[in-house]
Design a protein around this motif. Sequence first.
Motif: not given
Lengths: 315, 516
Positions: A38-46
């Motif tokens: 849901d948090n695209k920033l988190k996913f991007k970093l992951l």
Amino acid sequence: MFLANPNKLREMGILGMNGRNVSYIARHNPRRLFPLVDNKLKFKLLAQKAGIAVPELLGTVSEQHDIKKLRSMLAPHAQFVIKPAKGSGGKGILVINEQRHDLYFKPSEEALTNAQIELHVSNILSGLYSLGGVPDIAMIEAMVQLDPVFIPYSYEGIPDIRVILFRGYPVMAMLRLATHVSDGKANLHQGAVGVGIDLATGSALHAVQFNRPVSKHPDTDCAFSELKIPHWDHILPLAASCYEHTGLGYLGADIVLDKKLGPLIIELNARPGLSIQVANGTGLAKRLEKIDALAQTDHSPQERAAFSQQLFRVA
Amino acid sequence: MTPRFKLAVLVFVLVSSGIGLILYKHFSLGFPLWPGDKQQVWTIEAKIEFVAHGDPVVVSLALPDNPPHFINLKEDFASSGYGFSQEKATVERRAKWTSRAVSGKQTLFYRLDVYEKKGAHLKKSFDPPTPLSPVELEEPFKTAALNLVTDVQKRSVNAETFTIELIKSLNSPDLEQSVRLLLGERNNERFKAQLAIDLLSLAEIPARIVRGLYLESGRRRQSLVSFIEVYESDQWQLFNPITGTSGIPENFVIWQRGGQSLLDVTGGSQSLVHFSMIENARASRDLALRYGENTKAPLIDFSIYSLPIEEQNAFKYILLIPIGALIVVIMRLLVGLRTSGTFMPILIALAFIQTTLLTGVLIFLVVVGTGLIIRSYLSHLNLLLVARISSVIIVVVAIMAGISIISQKLGLSQALTVTFFPMIILAWTIERMSILWEEDGPHEVLIQGGGSLLVAVLAYLCMTNRVVEYFTFNFPEVLLVNLGLIMILGQYTGYRLSELRRFRTLMEQDVSSKSK
């Protein structure tokens, strides 16, 4: 016919909203994992850490007072996308594909001033597009360069490929094409065209707009019968690999094709919609049941993709 | 499978305990299941009149002591200038008014509210008889009485048949010689009852006089009716001294048992007591709640009824919210209506309860419509979100004030109820709708706004239904049933009504592909 016969739908294996929520999302997607997607920033970093191909992150704005720095941050990039990190359903995504005379141009040629861009970012930070109105972060991403194969089929937006994954196995895929009616957005209920894709080959099966079958793109008039997605053998393993990194059993992966970089994951969705069934003219339920019946699932993403290509071959 | 089974057990426990409690309250505590249930409550008034002569006055009146199959609701002794006390002896209860020095015409009142216990068994009296007192009669009455007793004894086998035969003799159209002598000129029912008691006493059958009232609405200046009660095989049996029928007649309140006087006045003369009565209907629920035999039952004692009235009224609305929630669950999970905000429709429905439906819908549309226009102007001003929503709240307040003032000037008092709408909810609704308008167009606004309004109206209709309102308040146990139902719906995996429409084209494709 005004209403479908529910028995017939069940026979066809059409998955309903309640069935999806109770049998798949509640059972296979632990709530604590939702923020990962849901948090695209988190996913991007992951994704960057895990080596999953994603569009480049150009910068973030997390505080209202940082908005002043926006102009200098955007200056070096002619094309970019501004997104809310916690947005849903494509809300709050602003695509700029040209900067000229201090004006920013959307793909629709609509010009925006710097103040309008700043208001948009301010809205994002205030939580206007996030679920529950919680404060959010604005992400600025590199714009994806359209792969030439999609030029005949794209209008004011980049087509994306939605793959539904269950326990890491691709079960269904469709191509979403923005149209004039959908205002450049790839949401089917807003009027985008959904093209069902044969998992085995990556070629188009049939297409719908507003739940009605169409044979050619309404704006460019190009027929879908010739459409075959390139790099298909890379796209499915890329999508399948998201399962390992998120742990979500029922997942929608949105993939775009970049001219130079190839397939990139732009977004994951823990509650993927059901329109993909209409685009494919097939129900999800039977395919999901087949995967559910598998005893062993600890295969590599490549093996899972190949297995699905065999299992769900249409032609 | 396990969570499903657990859920099934939980739902079963919830629903069955809810229904069980409801049935218990209905059958054991006398709560009616329907709101309309009314019962007749009788107000009986005894009016005592006498003339006092300036001496100390003591007035003593026999009071009904738990008359069988009637429940005393409340008693009232209106007696200004008199001291008052109640005396309870073994057999009877008496009211005693006292005053040191009064003169002139005096009036005292005793008021009693009773209602009939439905389905109660006609309890007979079991108290032991007082020893027979010897009857003193002069000649020729003594011989006549003894003759009559022997005559009746010949025709009877036990106390009951003796009594019936005796009453027959006393009331036959052509009286025997002895009976005529005994009755003399005093051929009334009260004297007959007293005579029958004396004759029964001669026959060594314990008997006593019973006085009571027939309940007939609007009767005034009534006197008590005398019955006789005969003791046989360890219980008292009541007989009508004229007709000889046994048992307590319908709508008959027993006022006094035993031979003591009804009214004693010392220090006064020309004393009289009259009875008048009136009936009125009271909701059975109130009776069960306030005066039932089980007001100390834990289900009543530890319930909403133990709260002050004001809080009870607040709970009346709070208990309706779960019904609204059930409607929302049904409309979203089974029908698939889209609403703006999950429970916003319930809050709107609660406001409708205060405003009435038509006014409520009109006010809602006016406020949200005006708000949307002003909000679209605000969006040009580039405000931060919190500031913008706050501005919308202020605008909503201004619109509400405007509506109130204009309607007051126009004399439309109904529109004044606008204040019952939850402001913050309206402001958020306006904000969401305007974002929706910008992002998805007016069509989506119409769908979600219409959906919300439709659900709100449906919830309103359910929540204001008299039966629902009555049931949720008087049987809060229905919450458990509601909870169980919602839990079952939470496991529903079938199609929504809207999906049958959404996927209908799939069927056409399927049919066409098969026909090819």
